[in-house]
Design a protein around this motif. Structure first.
Motif, short mmCIF file in Angstrom:
data_model
loop_
_atom_site.label_atom_id
_atom_site.label_comp_id
_atom_site.label_asym_id
_atom_site.label_seq_id
_atom_site.Cartn_x
_atom_site.Cartn_y
_atom_site.Cartn_z
N ASP A 14 14.30 -37.00 -42.82
CA ASP A 14 13.34 -36.79 -41.75
C ASP A 14 13.63 -37.74 -40.60
OD1 ASP A 14 12.04 -34.90 -43.28
OD2 ASP A 14 10.65 -36.37 -44.15
N GLY A 15 13.65 -37.20 -39.38
CA GLY A 15 13.89 -38.04 -38.22
C GLY A 15 15.34 -38.43 -38.08
N ASP A 16 15.65 -39.05 -36.98
CA ASP A 16 17.00 -39.50 -36.71
C ASP A 16 17.21 -40.89 -37.27
OD1 ASP A 16 18.22 -37.34 -34.99
OD2 ASP A 16 16.38 -37.74 -33.87
N PRO A 17 18.39 -41.17 -37.82
CA PRO A 17 18.59 -42.45 -38.52
C PRO A 17 18.74 -43.63 -37.56
CG PRO A 17 20.64 -41.22 -38.44
CD PRO A 17 19.58 -40.30 -37.89
N VAL A 18 18.56 -44.79 -38.12
CA VAL A 18 18.91 -46.06 -37.47
C VAL A 18 20.17 -46.56 -38.17
CG1 VAL A 18 18.22 -48.44 -37.00
CG2 VAL A 18 16.52 -46.59 -36.92
N VAL A 19 21.26 -46.68 -37.44
CA VAL A 19 22.54 -47.07 -38.04
C VAL A 19 22.98 -48.39 -37.42
CG1 VAL A 19 24.92 -46.38 -38.53
CG2 VAL A 19 23.14 -44.62 -38.26
N TRP A 20 23.31 -49.34 -38.31
CA TRP A 20 23.74 -50.67 -37.86
C TRP A 20 25.16 -50.91 -38.36
CZ3 TRP A 20 21.50 -56.05 -39.59
CH2 TRP A 20 21.84 -57.01 -38.64
N PHE A 21 26.11 -50.88 -37.42
CA PHE A 21 27.52 -51.10 -37.73
C PHE A 21 27.82 -52.60 -37.71
CE2 PHE A 21 27.23 -46.93 -35.73
CZ PHE A 21 27.98 -46.13 -36.58
N GLN A 22 28.71 -53.01 -38.61
CA GLN A 22 29.10 -54.41 -38.68
C GLN A 22 30.58 -54.58 -38.37
OE1 GLN A 22 26.76 -56.82 -39.26
NE2 GLN A 22 25.24 -55.17 -39.38
N ASP A 23 30.87 -55.33 -37.32
CA ASP A 23 32.17 -55.93 -37.07
C ASP A 23 33.25 -55.00 -36.52
OD1 ASP A 23 33.38 -58.38 -36.81
OD2 ASP A 23 33.52 -58.79 -38.94
N TYR A 24 34.44 -55.57 -36.43
CA TYR A 24 35.56 -54.98 -35.71
C TYR A 24 36.27 -53.88 -36.48
CZ TYR A 24 38.23 -58.33 -38.58
OH TYR A 24 38.76 -59.05 -39.63
N HIS A 25 35.95 -53.71 -37.74
CA HIS A 25 36.60 -52.67 -38.53
C HIS A 25 36.13 -51.27 -38.14
CE1 HIS A 25 36.10 -56.36 -40.98
NE2 HIS A 25 37.35 -56.14 -41.34
N LEU A 26 34.97 -51.17 -37.49
CA LEU A 26 34.32 -49.87 -37.28
C LEU A 26 34.04 -49.61 -35.80
CD1 LEU A 26 31.87 -49.98 -40.32
CD2 LEU A 26 34.10 -48.85 -40.18
N SER A 27 34.99 -49.87 -34.94
CA SER A 27 34.77 -49.72 -33.50
C SER A 27 34.60 -48.27 -33.07
CB SER A 27 35.95 -50.32 -32.72
OG SER A 27 36.18 -51.65 -33.08
N LEU A 28 35.24 -47.34 -33.76
CA LEU A 28 35.27 -45.95 -33.31
C LEU A 28 34.17 -45.10 -33.93
CD1 LEU A 28 39.13 -45.31 -33.56
CD2 LEU A 28 37.83 -46.25 -31.64
N ALA A 29 33.67 -45.48 -35.08
CA ALA A 29 32.69 -44.66 -35.80
C ALA A 29 31.43 -44.36 -35.00
CB ALA A 29 32.34 -45.33 -37.13
N PRO A 30 30.91 -45.29 -34.18
CA PRO A 30 29.68 -44.96 -33.44
C PRO A 30 29.80 -43.72 -32.56
CG PRO A 30 30.07 -47.32 -33.38
CD PRO A 30 31.30 -46.71 -33.99
N ARG A 31 30.95 -43.48 -31.95
CA ARG A 31 31.09 -42.31 -31.08
C ARG A 31 30.95 -41.02 -31.88
NH1 ARG A 31 29.66 -41.38 -26.48
NH2 ARG A 31 30.63 -43.33 -25.77
N THR A 32 31.56 -40.98 -33.06
CA THR A 32 31.46 -39.78 -33.89
C THR A 32 30.02 -39.53 -34.32
OG1 THR A 32 33.70 -40.17 -34.71
CG2 THR A 32 32.33 -38.64 -35.96
N VAL A 33 29.33 -40.59 -34.72
CA VAL A 33 27.94 -40.45 -35.14
C VAL A 33 27.07 -40.04 -33.95
CG1 VAL A 33 25.93 -41.65 -36.11
CG2 VAL A 33 28.23 -42.08 -37.03
N ARG A 34 27.32 -40.61 -32.79
CA ARG A 34 26.54 -40.27 -31.60
C ARG A 34 26.67 -38.80 -31.24
NH1 ARG A 34 22.47 -42.04 -30.03
NH2 ARG A 34 23.21 -44.17 -29.74
N GLU A 35 27.87 -38.27 -31.32
CA GLU A 35 28.08 -36.88 -30.96
C GLU A 35 27.38 -35.93 -31.93
OE1 GLU A 35 32.30 -36.60 -30.72
OE2 GLU A 35 32.39 -37.50 -28.70
N ALA A 36 27.31 -36.32 -33.21
CA ALA A 36 26.65 -35.48 -34.19
C ALA A 36 25.14 -35.66 -34.19
CB ALA A 36 27.21 -35.77 -35.59
N ARG A 37 24.68 -36.89 -33.93
CA ARG A 37 23.24 -37.19 -33.95
C ARG A 37 22.87 -37.91 -32.65
NH1 ARG A 37 21.45 -36.89 -39.42
NH2 ARG A 37 19.35 -37.07 -38.56
N PRO A 38 22.72 -37.16 -31.56
CA PRO A 38 22.52 -37.79 -30.24
C PRO A 38 21.27 -38.64 -30.14
CG PRO A 38 22.21 -35.40 -30.14
CD PRO A 38 22.82 -35.69 -31.46
N ASP A 39 20.26 -38.40 -30.98
CA ASP A 39 19.03 -39.17 -30.90
C ASP A 39 18.93 -40.28 -31.95
OD1 ASP A 39 18.00 -37.78 -28.70
OD2 ASP A 39 17.24 -36.18 -29.98
#
Length: 514
Positions: free
Chosen positions: A160-185
């Motif tokens: 239910d609802g859109d998630p809150v995602v907290w990325f940690q550190d330099y290993h995951l620089s690109l993942a936020p863009r993919t998540v943003r495109e799939a879950r814009p809110d």
């Protein structure tokens, strides 16, 4: 000596996180997992978080009952997961899901050992000569970030609802863009645990634009210091077509606004003080001192870190050698204990460093050592947490002198463990911790060997009253700005940004500051 000045607690931090998430799924994504499974003599065992970030986040995740996405690198990790690659943790009282991402040997080599540690690590630590930007490293980094993003999206599918995602550190620089495109809110935040370099250094990384594009998909990007925030804003301004608003510390890019803030990471200072005062610490120190031939009357200096070229260990040994050379009266009276943890073996720069440190220790001990005294006591053995705390507690000097460091939590651990006769923190001015701890430390420049040697002498000459005052001030800082204060500050800021986002949807353009 022990300061009981505390700020936030695990409970209050969990409450702050819960207020932001409300009924939304919280996902933490990190390279390292909080629990790993292995088999020892045929029995299934669980390696639990003993300290550091994973230990601090674990109780928060237990309260939030969310999902932690991480690389499953334990020998028996696959045995315990379900069809969704997740296992409920902690084992004795499951409260959140650990969703594991599986990496191939090629991904471990390319994403982790390659791009993360042979491209991003040296660039961010201002050592571009060690950067190795191989095409296959970048390919595996992209693919692994996509795998993490897929795991995050799968774990929140149907929630239910859109998630809150907290990325940690330099290993995951690109993942936020993919998540943003799939879950814009979704609300996306990212904490960068190492330094962020200036634009003239960062642009040496050939994929700088893609890295910035990924990070600017977040609503909030956090760094240890204001300097790193300024550097990031400069990079976004120069490396993309984003609109940078320095007055509000924000970046508008691809129709999205990202806020950039500093959140100095702390430690669990109360836990560190308790460890230092434990019976286990007393017993370990007595055994270690006897085994290593350290006389109770000797003055002890301590260094504790991974064997990484950013930590300044060869430079520190050179300063100590200079000190003993110029101050022969301290030969036999000052013993230096170096705890080094082997790191990233198989990477040329790290193998060379390990050899260099071992050679320097041998040279110094041959030059100054006697039958009764060893100048440098060097160990790469695993030490228990209580043993590390005992080293800090017994040290008259804590030498924390990296050539570059995002924060450096050893400096804070040393300060928190000064529960008896207080020691002196000798701190590199190139560590992020200097912003908080520099005033009450003896500051050094790690490359200034003569000045470093003089600073050791200065630290040794401080009166007990001066040492007590400095330690009390350091402890007030590390207890008040501990890891739980870091968590609360991060999520209070995230909540303010989220309130601003919601107001935009109902009242129009977003305010210029949140």
């Amino acid at each position: 000596m022990n300061s009981n000045t505390t700020g936030a607690t695990a409970e209050s931090a969990a409450e702050t996180v819960a207020r932001l998430c409300d009924d939304r799924e919280l996902v933490v994504a990190s390279n390292r997992e909080p629990y790993s499974h292995a088999r020892e003599d045929g029995e299934l065992t669980v390696d639990r978080p003993a300290g550091g970030l994973t230990a601090a986040l674990d109780p928060v995740m237990q309260a939030a009952e969310g999902t932690w996405v991480a690389w499953g690198d334990g020998d028996a990790d696959r045995e315990v997961v379900g069809p969704d690659d997740a296992v409920a943790v902690p084992p004795e009282d499951p409260s959140y899901d650990l969703r594991r991402v599986w990496l191939t040997d090629e991904q471990v080599e390319g994403y982790y050992r390659g791009y993360s540690n042979r491209v991003l690590w040296p660039v961010c630590h201002l050592d571009i000569a060690k950067m190795t930007p191989r095409e296959e490293f970048w390919r595996e980094y992209r693919e692994t970030n996509a795998d993490f993003a897929d795991a995050i999206l799968d774990s929140t599918d149907g929630a239910d609802g859109d998630p809150v995602v907290w990325f940690q550190d330099y290993h995951l620089s690109l993942a936020p863009r993919t998540v943003r495109e799939a879950r814009p809110d979704a609300f996306l935040a990212h904490f960068w645990h190492i330094p962020w370099p200036s634009w003239d250094v960062f642009r040496a990384c050939p994929q700088y634009e893609a890295l910035l594009d990924g990070l600017l998909a977040n609503d909030l990007v956090g760094f240890h210091t204001e300097e790193y925030c300024r550097n990031f804003l400069d990079c976004a301004d120069a490396g993309t077509d984003a609109r940078v608003d320095r007055s509000s510390g924000s970046v508008s890019y691809r129709g999205h606004r990202t806020f950039v803030r500093s959140f100095p990471l702390g430690i669990d200072a109360a836990r560190q003080a308790d460890l230092a005062e434990s019976d286990a610490a007393d017993e370990w120190w007595a055994q270690f001192r006897e085994a290593r031939g350290i006389d109770p009357s000797e003055t002890v200096a301590v260094g504790v870190e991974r064997l990484d070229y950013t930590k300044g260990i060869p430079e520190r040994l050179a300063a100590l050698e200079r000190f003993w050379e110029e101050n022969p009266e301290w030969r036999g009276d000052l013993t230096y204990v170096q705890k080094g943890t082997e790191s990233r073996s198989g990477i040329a720069a790290y193998d060379a460093l390990q050899d260099r440190v071992a050679d320097a220790v041998e040279r110094i001990n041959d030059r100054f050592g006697t039958d009764e005294w060893t100048p440098v006591v060097y160990t790469t053995d695993h030490l228990p947490e209580a043993g590390i705390a005992a080293l800090y507690r017994e040290a008259d000097l804590g030498l924390v002198t990296p050539v570059r460091d995002g924060m450096n939590l050893v400096a804070k651990e040393f300060a928190a463990a000064q529960t008896r006769d207080p020691g002196v923190l000798v701190l590199s001015e190139l560590a992020g911790a200097t912003e908080q701890l520099g005033e009450e430390s003896v500051l050094v420049h790690p490359y200034d060997t003569a000045g470093f040697a003089d600073a050791i002498g200065e630290a040794l000459s401080l009166s007990r009253a001066e040492r007590r005052q400095r330690t009390a001030d350091l402890q007030r800082a590390v207890h008040a700005e501990d890891v739980y204060d870091w968590l609360e500050s991060t999520f209070e800021t995230a909540a303010a940004i989220e309130r601003g986002r919601r107001s935009v949807r109902t009242t129009g353009p977003r305010p210029t500051d949140d």
